[in-house]
Structures are given as C-alpha cells and as structure tokens.
Design a protein around this motif. Sequence first.
Motif, PDB file in Angstrom:
ATOM      1  N   GLY A 176       0.812  -1.198   0.000  1.00  0.00           N
ATOM      2  CA  GLY A 176       0.000   0.000   0.000  1.00  0.00           C
ATOM      3  C   GLY A 176       0.853   1.259   0.000  1.00  0.00           C
ATOM      4  O   GLY A 176       0.518   2.268  -0.622  1.00  0.00           O
ATOM      5  N   TRP A 177       1.985   1.206   0.701  1.00  0.00           N
ATOM      6  CA  TRP A 177       2.915   2.332   0.740  1.00  0.00           C
ATOM      7  C   TRP A 177       3.452   2.630  -0.654  1.00  0.00           C
ATOM      8  O   TRP A 177       3.501   3.793  -1.073  1.00  0.00           O
ATOM      9  N   MET A 178       3.836   1.586  -1.394  1.00  0.00           N
ATOM     10  CA  MET A 178       4.346   1.783  -2.742  1.00  0.00           C
ATOM     11  C   MET A 178       3.246   2.314  -3.660  1.00  0.00           C
ATOM     12  O   MET A 178       3.473   3.202  -4.489  1.00  0.00           O
ATOM     13  N   LEU A 222       8.310  -4.254   0.560  1.00  0.00           N
ATOM     14  CA  LEU A 222       7.647  -5.400   1.197  1.00  0.00           C
ATOM     15  C   LEU A 222       8.750  -6.409   1.501  1.00  0.00           C
ATOM     16  O   LEU A 222       8.878  -7.423   0.825  1.00  0.00           O
ATOM     17  N   PRO A 223       9.580  -6.126   2.512  1.00  0.00           N
ATOM     18  CA  PRO A 223      10.799  -6.920   2.736  1.00  0.00           C
ATOM     19  C   PRO A 223      10.520  -8.399   2.970  1.00  0.00           C
ATOM     20  O   PRO A 223       9.680  -8.765   3.790  1.00  0.00           O
ATOM     21  N   TYR A 224      11.260  -9.222   2.241  1.00  0.00           N
ATOM     22  CA  TYR A 224      11.048 -10.667   2.318  1.00  0.00           C
ATOM     23  C   TYR A 224      11.405 -11.234   3.679  1.00  0.00           C
ATOM     24  O   TYR A 224      10.823 -12.230   4.113  1.00  0.00           O
ATOM     25  N   THR A 240       6.979   1.561   8.777  1.00  0.00           N
ATOM     26  CA  THR A 240       7.500   2.201   7.569  1.00  0.00           C
ATOM     27  C   THR A 240       7.267   1.312   6.356  1.00  0.00           C
ATOM     28  O   THR A 240       7.173   0.086   6.468  1.00  0.00           O
ATOM     29  N   GLY A 241       7.192   1.935   5.182  1.00  0.00           N
ATOM     30  CA  GLY A 241       7.070   1.199   3.936  1.00  0.00           C
ATOM     31  C   GLY A 241       5.899   0.232   3.937  1.00  0.00           C
ATOM     32  O   GLY A 241       4.811   0.511   4.431  1.00  0.00           O
ATOM     33  N   GLY A 242       6.153  -0.971   3.383  1.00  0.00           N
ATOM     34  CA  GLY A 242       5.110  -1.982   3.305  1.00  0.00           C
ATOM     35  C   GLY A 242       5.064  -2.923   4.492  1.00  0.00           C
ATOM     36  O   GLY A 242       4.289  -3.883   4.492  1.00  0.00           O
TER      37      GLY A 242
END
Length: 422
Positions: A194-196, A331-333, A350-352
């Motif tokens: 959603g962040w991206m 979306l860190p793996y 933060t981020g995804g």
Amino acid sequence: MLKVVHLNTYDGNGGAGRACIRLNRALLSKGIDSKIVVHYKFGSDARILTFNTNLIQKAYTAATIVLERILAKRYLKPVKTPFSFAWFGRSVIHHPDVKNADIIHLHWVNHSFLNPKHLAEIARLNKPVVWTFHDSNAFTGGCHVRYTCDHFHRECGDCPLLSKPGPHDVSHQIWKEKQNAYNQLNFSIISPSGWMRKSVSESSLMKGKSIIQIPNTLETDLFRPMEQQSAREQLGLPTDKLIFLTGFMPSRKDMHKGTGYLMQSLELLAQRQGINTGQIELVVFGNRNEKDVPVFPFKTTFLGTISNDEKLAQCYAAADAFLIPSLEDNLPYTVMESLACGTPVVAFTTGGIPDMVQHQHNGYLATYRSAESFTDGMEWIINHPDHHSLREQARQTVMDNFSEEIIAQKHLEVYQQLVKKQ
C-alpha cells in the motif's frame, strides 16, 4: 495456454530477483507457461534463461554493470543510498521468448539492463506489459530509496544525492528520458504494498497509469513452522534463552538498514529494569565477517551468509522474534519469511511492513525512528504471556494473504484482463 515472460536484471540476487522466481513458481503451479529471462545470470538453474548466449556477451554485460557503478561515483555524494543512471542498456525485443509471450512482465531492470530507450522499444511488440515496482527507481530521477525527498512529485532535479545538484541536473535529465519512454510504452503497474501504491500515485511520471496492488509471495511449504527446540539444537543455539534474530548489519553508520537504531534499542533494553541480559541472545545472519560489526550488549552469535533457504527457515523458527530496523522497505522478504515460519516481527512503522505486521497481533510496530519504541517492542515480546498463539497468528497472516495460490490467482486475473483488452 497463456504465455508470460518475466524480465529481471539478476536471477535471484536480491529481493526483486527472489520475488520474480517465486512468482514464476506460483504461476507454473497454476498451469501458466511462465519463463524468466535475466540480464546477468549468476546461478546454474537451467529453467532461468539469459540474454547472454556466450561468454563474450556475459563478460560485456558484467563490464557495463561494473563501469556504470564506477562512473556513478563521479556524480554522487559519498552516501549509501542506491542511485541508478541510464548510460547502458540492451534491446530485448528480438529474444524469442519475449516475442512469443502474451504478457511481458518487468521486474527490477536496472544495472545497465532496460534504460528508457530500450523500455520504449518494447512498445513495438504491441503486447500487454506489466511492471512490478520493487523499489522507487521507476518513478524517480534515479534514486531507489527516497526517504523524505518529494522531488519525484514534480520533475526531480536539485537531487540531494548528487554532488552537483541543480534544477536541470542528472536526476532531472533521467526524469525527462523516462517521461519520453513512458509516453511511448503503455504498461500496468503492480505495487506489492500500500505504501508503494501511494508513492506511485504521487509521482508525476505515473499520471494516468493503472496501478494494481498485489503482494509478493513465497514458498510457504519451505518457510514453515518447525519445532523450536529442535531447530535450535541443529543450529547449535541455546535451548533455554530468549533469542532475537536479525539480518545483515554492516556497521552502525549504515542508514538504510537502520543499524544505529537497533544498536540504541539493544542498549536501552539491557538497561531496563527486570531484563536479565544473561537470558537473552542475539543471533545475526548475513554478515560476511565478524570484524566490522558493533559490540552488542547481549551475547551474540554470528551465523554468516546463509544461501540455503531450508537453513534460513530453520533460523527463523529457532528465534522468538525477528528484528528489522529498516527505515524504508517496499515489502521486505525477511519479514514475510519470518512470519511464515511462525516467528513474530519487531519493526518500525515504515514502507510496506504494516501490510504484513499487525501491531501486537503477530509482532510489534514501533514508532518510526524511535529507538525507545523499538525497545518497547522487544520487551513486549519478552513479556508476552502466550508465545504459542503469537506464533500461530504470525503463520496465519501469511497463509491468508501471501500464499502462492492466492498471489498467482491475482496475477492471472490481471493478465487475463489485459489480454482480453488487447
């Protein structure tokens, strides 16, 4: 049968490469004719194809990748934020698998692969194009990580990463080249988070583009819960301590990974009342050496670089929580892998990451850039009354939202709509 070709710079080197390979596997399981063709191939998997057909071509590709990075130093400030130029590139439109595909799916295409000129060239094939944005580069004037910079809302320029910023600097020139290419090439954007998606919608380069949010997937049969004590014994870790696991941490100065914040948080935790430092151990994977690392306030075990996914899953399963102090991530793996193994996560909001970590349900979302809040998250894990339920909730999050079956079906629906529209 629907034919899909995935284009990525590398074969599994980095998060985007892994995402590409995992999606390809998921699509194959649904009977889709899915193939991967990469710019530079490191591995020996015969199922992954490459544009280099001989050693001379491979050597030339390697040379352009290295040369681009060397030349970049003339323009960039000495910071670790990644930035890509568009000096080199290659044509892909004559490759048989690209020509025969019903869908061309782009992933991470930097490092002398698809520059704006060669992206625009794909329009000649008159095929539906899908592009998964694994970082911010596609809609900026060169940077991959933006932090608080909002210049991509306009036309870039005055880039804070360049040694000679100005209204018409290199970032602005790259922005103009991308604008020209995107005016020629029609493509649909897949945003893993959603962040991206929000970031893409704010970009001046992406006006009028279709944006679909579909997360990445992973092998839930490989990254799965296992008996914690057994996993620890096999890794040579203590069975009677609370274990925090974390990933690659090169130094306290590393900004993107947030190492400094993790160090502060660990030091704060060691000082908190009621915390028994002798009952806590930190386990680190990813470091190539143990010399260039900070001194930790807890006993620390370094596992080194882990290239085997089964052993990596074992590491997650052995831990009580995974710590990721990253300051910006799509979306860190590592987060998804940890949750899939039933291990809760402590991270910054933060981020995804909030797409995966639900606060105080399968982990803890700390206030952005607050070491104190991150410490609260670790203490929350330590004092949690029901670690078993926490682990079950972590696993269920992945099965409900990121499993191969679910993500493959979402991509298939997008592909079918585009082919029908075409």
